[in-house]
Design a protein around this motif. Structure first.
Motif, PDB file in Angstrom:
ATOM      1  N   HIS A 156      27.101  32.363  43.840  1.00  0.00           N
ATOM      2  CA  HIS A 156      26.403  33.432  43.131  1.00  0.00           C
ATOM      3  C   HIS A 156      26.172  34.529  44.156  1.00  0.00           C
ATOM      4  O   HIS A 156      25.325  34.387  45.041  1.00  0.00           O
ATOM      5  CB  HIS A 156      25.054  32.941  42.588  1.00  0.00           C
ATOM      6  N   SER A 157      26.934  35.595  44.069  1.00  0.00           N
ATOM      7  CA  SER A 157      26.889  36.591  45.140  1.00  0.00           C
ATOM      8  C   SER A 157      27.042  38.015  44.615  1.00  0.00           C
ATOM      9  O   SER A 157      27.908  38.299  43.780  1.00  0.00           O
ATOM     10  CB  SER A 157      28.008  36.314  46.144  1.00  0.00           C
ATOM     11  N   ARG A 158      26.231  38.901  45.145  1.00  0.00           N
ATOM     12  CA  ARG A 158      26.370  40.320  44.816  1.00  0.00           C
ATOM     13  C   ARG A 158      27.249  41.014  45.859  1.00  0.00           C
ATOM     14  O   ARG A 158      27.598  42.180  45.715  1.00  0.00           O
ATOM     15  CB  ARG A 158      24.960  40.948  44.778  1.00  0.00           C
ATOM     16  N   ILE A 159      27.620  40.283  46.916  1.00  0.00           N
ATOM     17  CA  ILE A 159      28.342  40.906  48.032  1.00  0.00           C
ATOM     18  C   ILE A 159      29.745  41.434  47.690  1.00  0.00           C
ATOM     19  O   ILE A 159      30.093  42.515  48.145  1.00  0.00           O
ATOM     20  CB  ILE A 159      28.322  39.965  49.266  1.00  0.00           C
ATOM     21  N   PRO A 160      30.529  40.748  46.865  1.00  0.00           N
ATOM     22  CA  PRO A 160      31.829  41.351  46.535  1.00  0.00           C
ATOM     23  C   PRO A 160      31.679  42.757  45.936  1.00  0.00           C
ATOM     24  O   PRO A 160      32.569  43.595  46.073  1.00  0.00           O
ATOM     25  CB  PRO A 160      32.421  40.382  45.504  1.00  0.00           C
ATOM     26  N   VAL A 161      30.535  43.010  45.301  1.00  0.00           N
ATOM     27  CA  VAL A 161      30.291  44.327  44.705  1.00  0.00           C
ATOM     28  C   VAL A 161      29.662  45.300  45.713  1.00  0.00           C
ATOM     29  O   VAL A 161      30.070  46.449  45.797  1.00  0.00           O
ATOM     30  CB  VAL A 161      29.384  44.195  43.449  1.00  0.00           C
ATOM     31  N   VAL A 162      28.698  44.842  46.494  1.00  0.00           N
ATOM     32  CA  VAL A 162      27.955  45.792  47.330  1.00  0.00           C
ATOM     33  C   VAL A 162      28.456  45.860  48.775  1.00  0.00           C
ATOM     34  O   VAL A 162      28.113  46.787  49.504  1.00  0.00           O
ATOM     35  CB  VAL A 162      26.432  45.509  47.310  1.00  0.00           C
ATOM     36  N   LEU A 163      29.259  44.865  49.191  1.00  0.00           N
ATOM     37  CA  LEU A 163      29.798  44.882  50.556  1.00  0.00           C
ATOM     38  C   LEU A 163      31.208  44.273  50.530  1.00  0.00           C
ATOM     39  O   LEU A 163      31.460  43.213  51.101  1.00  0.00           O
ATOM     40  CB  LEU A 163      28.877  44.079  51.491  1.00  0.00           C
ATOM     41  N   PRO A 164      32.141  44.954  49.845  1.00  0.00           N
ATOM     42  CA  PRO A 164      33.470  44.344  49.665  1.00  0.00           C
ATOM     43  C   PRO A 164      34.205  44.062  50.980  1.00  0.00           C
ATOM     44  O   PRO A 164      35.060  43.182  51.014  1.00  0.00           O
ATOM     45  CB  PRO A 164      34.225  45.360  48.802  1.00  0.00           C
ATOM     46  N   SER A 165      33.827  44.747  52.071  1.00  0.00           N
ATOM     47  CA  SER A 165      34.485  44.478  53.357  1.00  0.00           C
ATOM     48  C   SER A 165      34.202  43.049  53.845  1.00  0.00           C
ATOM     49  O   SER A 165      34.901  42.536  54.720  1.00  0.00           O
ATOM     50  CB  SER A 165      34.032  45.482  54.420  1.00  0.00           C
ATOM     51  N   ARG A 166      33.177  42.409  53.265  1.00  0.00           N
ATOM     52  CA  ARG A 166      32.867  41.017  53.618  1.00  0.00           C
ATOM     53  C   ARG A 166      33.980  40.053  53.173  1.00  0.00           C
ATOM     54  O   ARG A 166      34.104  38.950  53.709  1.00  0.00           O
ATOM     55  CB  ARG A 166      31.517  40.597  52.970  1.00  0.00           C
ATOM     56  N   ILE A 167      34.756  40.450  52.196  1.00  0.00           N
ATOM     57  CA  ILE A 167      35.796  39.550  51.689  1.00  0.00           C
ATOM     58  C   ILE A 167      36.979  39.615  52.660  1.00  0.00           C
ATOM     59  O   ILE A 167      37.985  40.269  52.405  1.00  0.00           O
ATOM     60  CB  ILE A 167      36.188  39.903  50.231  1.00  0.00           C
ATOM     61  N   THR A 168      36.806  38.966  53.790  1.00  0.00           N
ATOM     62  CA  THR A 168      37.829  38.984  54.834  1.00  0.00           C
ATOM     63  C   THR A 168      38.973  38.054  54.461  1.00  0.00           C
ATOM     64  O   THR A 168      38.812  37.137  53.642  1.00  0.00           O
ATOM     65  CB  THR A 168      37.233  38.488  56.162  1.00  0.00           C
ATOM     66  N   ASN A 169      40.107  38.276  55.092  1.00  0.00           N
ATOM     67  CA  ASN A 169      41.233  37.375  54.849  1.00  0.00           C
ATOM     68  C   ASN A 169      40.920  35.958  55.314  1.00  0.00           C
ATOM     69  O   ASN A 169      41.414  34.992  54.745  1.00  0.00           O
ATOM     70  CB  ASN A 169      42.482  37.908  55.534  1.00  0.00           C
ATOM     71  N   THR A 170      40.091  35.848  56.353  1.00  0.00           N
ATOM     72  CA  THR A 170      39.676  34.518  56.820  1.00  0.00           C
ATOM     73  C   THR A 170      38.940  33.783  55.705  1.00  0.00           C
ATOM     74  O   THR A 170      39.189  32.602  55.443  1.00  0.00           O
ATOM     75  CB  THR A 170      38.746  34.648  58.046  1.00  0.00           C
ATOM     76  N   LEU A 171      38.049  34.482  55.041  1.00  0.00           N
ATOM     77  CA  LEU A 171      37.303  33.882  53.933  1.00  0.00           C
ATOM     78  C   LEU A 171      38.246  33.489  52.803  1.00  0.00           C
ATOM     79  O   LEU A 171      38.182  32.374  52.268  1.00  0.00           O
ATOM     80  CB  LEU A 171      36.232  34.870  53.427  1.00  0.00           C
ATOM     81  N   ILE A 172      39.124  34.414  52.449  1.00  0.00           N
ATOM     82  CA  ILE A 172      40.068  34.150  51.361  1.00  0.00           C
ATOM     83  C   ILE A 172      40.880  32.881  51.650  1.00  0.00           C
ATOM     84  O   ILE A 172      41.037  32.013  50.796  1.00  0.00           O
ATOM     85  CB  ILE A 172      41.034  35.356  51.188  1.00  0.00           C
TER      86      ILE A 172
END
Ligand code: PLP
Ligand code: SF4
Length: 352
Positions: free
Chosen positions: A210-226
């Motif tokens: 449950h995260s608002r980060i993909p919307v408010v801090l999309p740079s957090r979705i790093t390739n490492t995370l993916i």
């Protein structure tokens, strides 16, 4: 209006993602962490950044002391400069009303304290448990039901195993929800470590963020995370939190596209907020924009009545009338479920 065209979004379908080694080289964690570290504002600095009239500042001070202003640059860029009525601004701007005590609005509106298990686990519903994974968020939403939550007493500790033991010992649990705060505030290493631990519990099938980060801090979705999500043996569900179509710009679309490529199921939850999204047309657009970027609407929550949020609340009658209109303009699969969380119930309560 959607701010992008779908064909322009993200990496082309079928393209291979880079290997983890190149990812570390290309995308050091500090990019998003730097943006996060610069997301604190005072009423004065925010007013300057967004050219807001000075008269608003004084009325914000006390509320901002109680619950500080936080918003990422990425989110601020989607706000219309100088417009004090901007629906995104309203979600982060402290209001004088927050200081008022109104009957029916309390510090713990959904009974979280009573449902707390050791180690930051909350179990209210059968088969799934929620873990308070982090105490921080990338944005402070003024209406947040956890704005007064005593995080310091109740959250997951990496060097303690109480929560993991609880999950191991109850084999009726199939799903863990990582919530917070925002679970994606954790860095890739910590998240990966947590996933390692959860993946070892045989009866767990699904991990849900449950995260608002993909919307408010999309740079957090790093390739490492993916990559890490892609590698998991668990089903991965990402429930994002977006309340208004203006929140969904190209950068968000790109981040979500990468998650879809990694076979993450994408859902959205919204909160119905007076002055932000309490119009049929706004909610209709939100659903369509979400669908364009690969996200299905899940829940439309009636406000949890937390102290200091009454000015966002819509009378239930108005909410149901709005929802009936929404039902008449959306296909069934784009209609979020209108729900309220009622303490002691075995699920969210559907309103109509
Ligand atoms: C909302 C909530 C859930 C998730 O409920 P779903 O209906 O499965 O989305 C789980 N645990 C807690 C404590 C919740 O508040
Ligand atoms: S991101 Fe979620 S948990 Fe954090 S302040 Fe906003 S609503 Fe609350």
């Amino acid at each position: 209006m959607a701010k992008f065209s779908f064909s322009a979004v993200g990496i082309p379908k079928g393209d291979r993602l880079p290997t983890p080694e190149t990812v570390v080289y290309m995308e050091p964690d500090h990019t998003w962490q730097q943006e996060l570290s610069q997301s604190n504002w005072t009423p004065a600095t925010l007013a300057e950044r967004l050219s807001l009239p000075e008269v608003r500042i004084n009325t914000m001070e006390i509320s901002a002391q109680h619950f500080p202003i936080r918003a990422t640059e990425s989110y601020l860029q989607r706000i219309e400069v100088g417009n004090t009525d901007d629906p995104l601004l309203r979600q982060i701007l402290p209001a004088e009303e927050e200081q008022q005590t109104v009957k029916g609005y309390s510090m713990d509106p959904v009974g979280d304290h009573a449902a707390m298990q050791p180690g930051g686990l909350l179990q209210k519903y059968q088969g799934r448990a929620l873990l308070i994974t982090s105490t921080a968020c990338a944005i402070h939403c003024r209406y947040c039901f956890r704005r007064d939550f005593p995080y310091q007493q109740h959250h997951f500790e990496f060097n303690q195993s109480e929560a993991i033991h609880y999950l191991q010992s109850d084999n009726t649990l199939h799903e863990v929800i990582l919530s917070g705060g925002d679970p994606l505030v954790l860095n890739d290493k910590r998240l990966s470590n947590l996933l390692d631990q959860l993946e070892k519990i045989p009866h767990l099938k699904t991990i849900r963020f449950h995260s608002r980060i993909p919307v408010v801090l999309p740079s957090r979705i790093t390739n490492t995370l993916i990559h890490r999500l892609q590698q998991s043996r668990l089903n991965v569900v990402m429930v994002i939190h977006s309340n208004h179509p203006n929140e969904l710009d190209q950068s968000v679309a790109t981040a979500l596209r990468q998650m879809r490529e990694a076979e993450v199921t994408l859902l959205n939850q919204s909160v119905l907020l007076k002055g932000v999204n309490d119009q049929t047309e706004t909610l209709r657009q939100l659903s369509h924009t979400l669908f364009e970027i690969g996200v299905l609407p899940y829940y439309l929550h009636l406000l949890d009545r937390v102290k200091g949020s009454h000015h966002f609340d819509l009378p239930e009658q108005d909410a149901t009338a709005l929802y009936e209109q929404l039902r008449s303009v959306l296909p069934g699969y784009l209609l979020p479920r209108l729900v309220r969380e009622i303490e002691g119930k075995t699920s969210k309560t559907t309103i109509c």
